[in-house]
Motif scaffolding. Structure first.
Motif, PDB file in Angstrom:
ATOM      1  N   ASN A 341       0.765  -1.015  -0.247  1.00  0.00           N
ATOM      2  CA  ASN A 341      -0.098  -0.076  -0.080  1.00  0.00           C
ATOM      3  C   ASN A 341       0.850   1.326  -0.061  1.00  0.00           C
ATOM      4  OD1 ASN A 341      -2.375  -1.533  -0.123  1.00  0.00           O
ATOM      5  ND2 ASN A 341      -2.922  -1.022   2.032  1.00  0.00           N
ATOM      6  N   LEU A 342       1.960   1.141   0.327  1.00  0.00           N
ATOM      7  CA  LEU A 342       3.051   2.188   0.196  1.00  0.00           C
ATOM      8  C   LEU A 342       3.107   2.752  -1.333  1.00  0.00           C
ATOM      9  CD1 LEU A 342       5.859   1.493   2.856  1.00  0.00           C
ATOM     10  CD2 LEU A 342       4.364   3.513   2.785  1.00  0.00           C
ATOM     11  N   LEU A 349      -6.337   7.834  -2.344  1.00  0.00           N
ATOM     12  CA  LEU A 349      -6.900   7.204  -1.218  1.00  0.00           C
ATOM     13  C   LEU A 349      -8.169   7.722  -0.761  1.00  0.00           C
ATOM     14  CD1 LEU A 349      -3.674   7.828   1.341  1.00  0.00           C
ATOM     15  CD2 LEU A 349      -4.514   5.602  -0.024  1.00  0.00           C
ATOM     16  N   TRP A 350      -8.590   8.992  -1.011  1.00  0.00           N
ATOM     17  CA  TRP A 350      -9.872   9.373  -0.747  1.00  0.00           C
ATOM     18  C   TRP A 350     -10.809   8.628  -1.742  1.00  0.00           C
ATOM     19  CZ3 TRP A 350     -13.193  11.979  -4.230  1.00  0.00           C
ATOM     20  CH2 TRP A 350     -12.712  12.476  -5.437  1.00  0.00           C
ATOM     21  N   ILE A 426     -11.308  -5.542   1.867  1.00  0.00           N
ATOM     22  CA  ILE A 426     -11.873  -4.089   1.637  1.00  0.00           C
ATOM     23  C   ILE A 426     -11.153  -3.332   2.314  1.00  0.00           C
ATOM     24  CG2 ILE A 426     -13.898  -2.581   2.381  1.00  0.00           C
ATOM     25  CD1 ILE A 426     -15.758  -4.875   1.942  1.00  0.00           C
ATOM     26  N   SER A 427     -10.655  -3.742   3.940  1.00  0.00           N
ATOM     27  CA  SER A 427      -9.491  -2.561   4.333  1.00  0.00           C
ATOM     28  C   SER A 427      -8.332  -2.500   3.902  1.00  0.00           C
ATOM     29  CB  SER A 427      -9.610  -3.359   5.814  1.00  0.00           C
ATOM     30  OG  SER A 427     -10.719  -3.278   6.449  1.00  0.00           O
ATOM     31  N   THR A 428      -7.885  -3.730   3.233  1.00  0.00           N
ATOM     32  CA  THR A 428      -6.611  -3.477   2.336  1.00  0.00           C
ATOM     33  C   THR A 428      -6.790  -2.872   1.184  1.00  0.00           C
ATOM     34  OG1 THR A 428      -6.223  -5.807   3.114  1.00  0.00           O
ATOM     35  CG2 THR A 428      -4.851  -5.032   1.099  1.00  0.00           C
ATOM     36  N   GLY A 431      -6.171   1.151   1.850  1.00  0.00           N
ATOM     37  CA  GLY A 431      -5.009   2.008   1.581  1.00  0.00           C
ATOM     38  C   GLY A 431      -4.177   2.084   2.901  1.00  0.00           C
ATOM     39  N   SER A 432      -4.327   1.264   4.052  1.00  0.00           N
ATOM     40  CA  SER A 432      -3.449   1.357   5.071  1.00  0.00           C
ATOM     41  C   SER A 432      -2.017   1.187   4.684  1.00  0.00           C
ATOM     42  CB  SER A 432      -3.999   0.687   6.146  1.00  0.00           C
ATOM     43  OG  SER A 432      -3.473   1.007   7.253  1.00  0.00           O
TER      44      SER A 432
END
Length: 742
Positions: A341-342, A349-350, A426-428, A431-432
């Motif tokens: 995600n880096l 991200l938004w 979904i959480s991946t 973009g964390s």
């Protein structure tokens, strides 16, 4: 459902738990299952023995005794602060629901039972509705007992919450102060680096921080996006590692392939293992020579600073008049970095957050189908007039109780197994850049997904099922709000069976580790392999914390409405205390540390549960025509909001920001004892991005393989004494290499 049917369901679950616990106490003593039940111990304990005794085949409660004797300090050393916070959730739940059970079972329950002047049946034949607040007459003066219980539960919960929040805050500060070598304290992640055709990203970073942070800037390290060749090489290394481990096993059985079905000799694994060693050496030369062509520099970098305080200040300052450029934040721990995600451009991200929110809501709507099916099964006896083919099967008492009492919760539990992996995906995509952030986001989504579907939608669809026979009448439309307000007590049987099936049986499955047990069985008895390169697991906080909080939410909202549910919840939390403590001691390994970041979510959920309990009680008091009870409930809601606001002001900032005085004192201590240069030299190695330091080869998840038959009774290892061999997530020694795969 009557008490006899509920007792039957409870008896079945008790019998299942006793059988599973007995089987577990035997299996955990078998050398062949040591990799399943002592994964964390195997990574630190290397004692050997060839011991065979009758005690290995006799059920015992020794694991319960050892879980009980393990102190909080030993648990803190073994599993970190996150494991202690998790156990504090269970301790808090045990305390508050013990108070609620004593208050409601001995005061509220008799009032509910004797509420209406009716001829009662024998206790086993009474329906559950008789023990709910629906059985109290309208305008009854005894409704003040429910209001009193509401006050007792609310004030007790607030006092216990304050004590726990204060205690965990002190532990978090001690954790930060006690980890002077955490490289993340000196490191800032910089994203959205502006592109310049005249210079590279690395030169831009160097010039920018040398210009504006010259006194504190140390160095930086760019983030690269690995190409396909490097990914293939990384996968090849993993395969060579597996084949090498298999070749070691084949030395004991040279005449058999690892499948165990053929008798021809083969040395292919041995050859491949030697080739893997040579390939591994060559791969580093290839990376050094051609790595620049196979890697793409991203608009992100790790920037290292000379002091902790400088890193914290830099991470919180707006660096450009354009907030979408030079975006900074404190770096996660090395093993906590989610490298993929880096590479995501910061400007996306938004959009990703909106898209993942829409996806989560869509999944919640799709999940209405199994919820509706579950409620249809629960109310099958009421729908048989609408669906004629149900009349025949429902005439049989056993099938009727099975279909309406036990199967609905089982169907819902099976459907919920799809939720955690989808929410994690979904959480991946959200973009964390940290694994802990991804887990926390998934935890939040799973929590409110389960509350919405298990509680809200089950209550709503259950109400629709109850009114299906009269919904076409004009007079019933004005009664719909009243039926909605009384729906929660009416769903008592579903919530009780859900606690029994999902709670008790779910804990039994957690203890048995069914999936690793099945994999181990296939590995040993089908593929005939005694050892295998399996990695230890990290604790699934994102699935277990929502489970605990869901049962807490059900307990709060149903406490004064359906007091009978409280004893079942107490049994659940008691089992959870011993089982989760045992799993943290023996099974799960700490791969990174968040410093108790899950507790604010727990606090907010408890406050939300208290407010929901008060609002539901306010509606029920209105339906029962008790204006005095309703009037006394309103100040309770206001008090709960004020208490929550005080906690947010008093404790929450410690979880969001670092304390300057602690960081400055730590910097001065490092300078006093001459540790500064040593720390600076290790920072680059801490965040080294290389295929050779892939998640699967990280030190934190390394597995010390040994013959299971040579383990000497892993129960006898004291948790507090062995952990010194485990590299803590904050130590400099553990910072070499990329993070663990979850």
């Amino acid at each position: 459902m009557n008490l006899a049917a509920l007792g039957t369901s409870a008896g079945i679950n008790v019998a299942v738990c006793v059988v599973v616990f007995s089987l577990y106490s035997i299996l955990r003593k078998q050398p062949s299952q040591v990799t399943v039940y002592f994964g964390r111990r195997l990574s630190t304990d290397t004692r050997k023995s060839n011991k065979l005794c009758l005690d290995r085949f006799v059920p015992s409660a020794s694991w319960i005794v050892k879980a009980w004797k393990t102190t909080e300090d030993e648990l803190l050393t073994t599993g970190g602060l996150d494991s202690v916070v998790f156990m504090r959730i269970i301790v808090f739940s045990l305390r508050i629901f013990s108070i609620a059970a004593i208050t409601c079972v001995f005061i509220v329950l008799p009032v509910n039972y004797r509420g209406k002047v009716l001829g009662h049946k024998r206790i086993p034949l009474e329906t559950l509705e008789v023990f709910t607040i629906l059985n109290v007459q309208e305008g009854s003066k005894w409704l003040w007992t429910h209001c009193l219980a509401l006050y007792v539960i609310t004030f007790s919960a607030c006092v216990l919450l304050y004590v726990e929040y204060k205690r965990i805050t002190k532990m978090r500060l001690a954790h930060i102060n006690g980890s002077p070598l955490n490289p993340s304290h000196f490191t800032v992640v910089v994203r959205a680096i502006p592109w310049s055709p005249e210079e590279s990203y690395g030169d831009s970073v160097r010039k920018f921080f040398m210009k504006y942070h010259e006194s504190s800037y140390l160095s930086h390290q760019m983030v690269y996006r690995s190409g396909r060749v490097q990914k293939l090489m990384s996968n090849a290394r993993k395969m060579c590692k597996i084949l090498k481990d298999v070749s070691i096993e084949q030395k004991h059985k040279p005449g058999l392939y690892h499948c165990g079905f053929c008798g021809a000799h083969s040395d292919s694994f041995k050859i491949l293992s030697h080739e893997s060693e040579s390939a591994r050496g060559k791969s580093f030369l290839i990376d050094d020579g051609y790595g620049g062509k196979r890697k793409k520099v991203c608009a992100a970098a790790f920037v290292f600073f000379k002091t902790r305080y400088a890193a914290v200040v830099t991470s919180q300052v707006l660096h450009s008049s354009n907030p979408m450029q030079w975006v900074t934040q404190l770096a996660p721990e090395p093993h906590d970095v989610y490298w993929s995600n880096l590479w995501i451009p910061y400007g996306q991200l938004w959009i990703r957050k909106i898209a993942t929110l829409v996806a989560a809501v869509a999944f919640m709507l799709v999940f209405l189908l199994p919820v509706t099916i579950v409620q249809g099964m629960t109310h099958a006896d009421k729908l048989q007039k609408t669906i004629p083919f149900l009349e025949g099967p429902l005439k049989r008492k056993f099938i009727s109780q099975l279909l309406t009492g036990y199967l609905p919760s089982v169907v819902l539990i099976v459907a919920f197994y799809t939720v955690p992996p989808i929410m994690m995906l979904i959480s991946t995509l959200e973009g964390s850049i940290s694994r802990s952030g991804r887990k926390k986001s998934a935890c939040f989504k799973i929590l409110y997904f389960t509350i919405w579907n298990v509680f809200v939608m089950n209550v709503f669809t259950g109400t629709v099922m109850d009114t299906v026979g009269i919904i076409n009448k004009l007079d019933s439309v004005k009664d719909l709000p009243a039926q909605l307000a009384s729906a929660i007590p009416a769903q008592a049987k579903f919530f009780m069976t859900y606690v029994l099936s999902s709670g008790w049986a779910g804990l039994a499955c957690e203890l048995m580790q069914l999936y690793p047990l099945l994999c181990n069985f296939i590995r040993r008895y089908i593929f005939r392999m005694k050892d295998w390169a399996i990695g230890t697991m990290s604790f699934p906080y994102h699935t277990e914390i929502p489970r605990l909080l869901l049962f807490g939410f059900i307990g709060f909202t149903c406490s004064i409405m359906v007091p009978l549910i409280l004893p079942f919840l107490l049994v659940y939390f008691t089992l959870a205390y011993f089982i989760y403590r045992n799993q943290m001691i023996n099974v799960y390994i700490r791969k990174y540390e968040t410093g108790g970041h899950f507790w604010p979510l727990v606090h907010n959920t408890v406050i939300f549960s208290l407010v929901m309990m008060q609002i539901i009680a306010l509606g029920v008091f209105g339906l029962r025509q008790s204006p005095v009870s309703s009037g006394f409930t309103i100040p309770l809601v206001i008090f709960t909001f004020l208490f929550n606001q005080y906690c947010r002001q008093r404790f929450l900032p410690v979880f969001k920001n670092h304390v300057a005085e602690i960081l400055i004192d730590m910097d001065r201590e490092d300078e006093k004892y001459g540790r500064t240069e040593e720390i600076h030299q290790q920072l680059h190695a801490a965040y080294c991005q290389s295929p050779s330091t892939s998640p699967d080869s990280s030190m934190a998840g390394s597995y010390h393989h040994q013959e299971e038959d040579s383990i000497q009774d892993p129960e006898n290892v004291t948790p507090g004494k062995e952990v010194s061999q485990v590299s803590p997530s904050w130590s400099i020694a553990s910072t070499f290499g990329a993070p663990e795969a979850i």
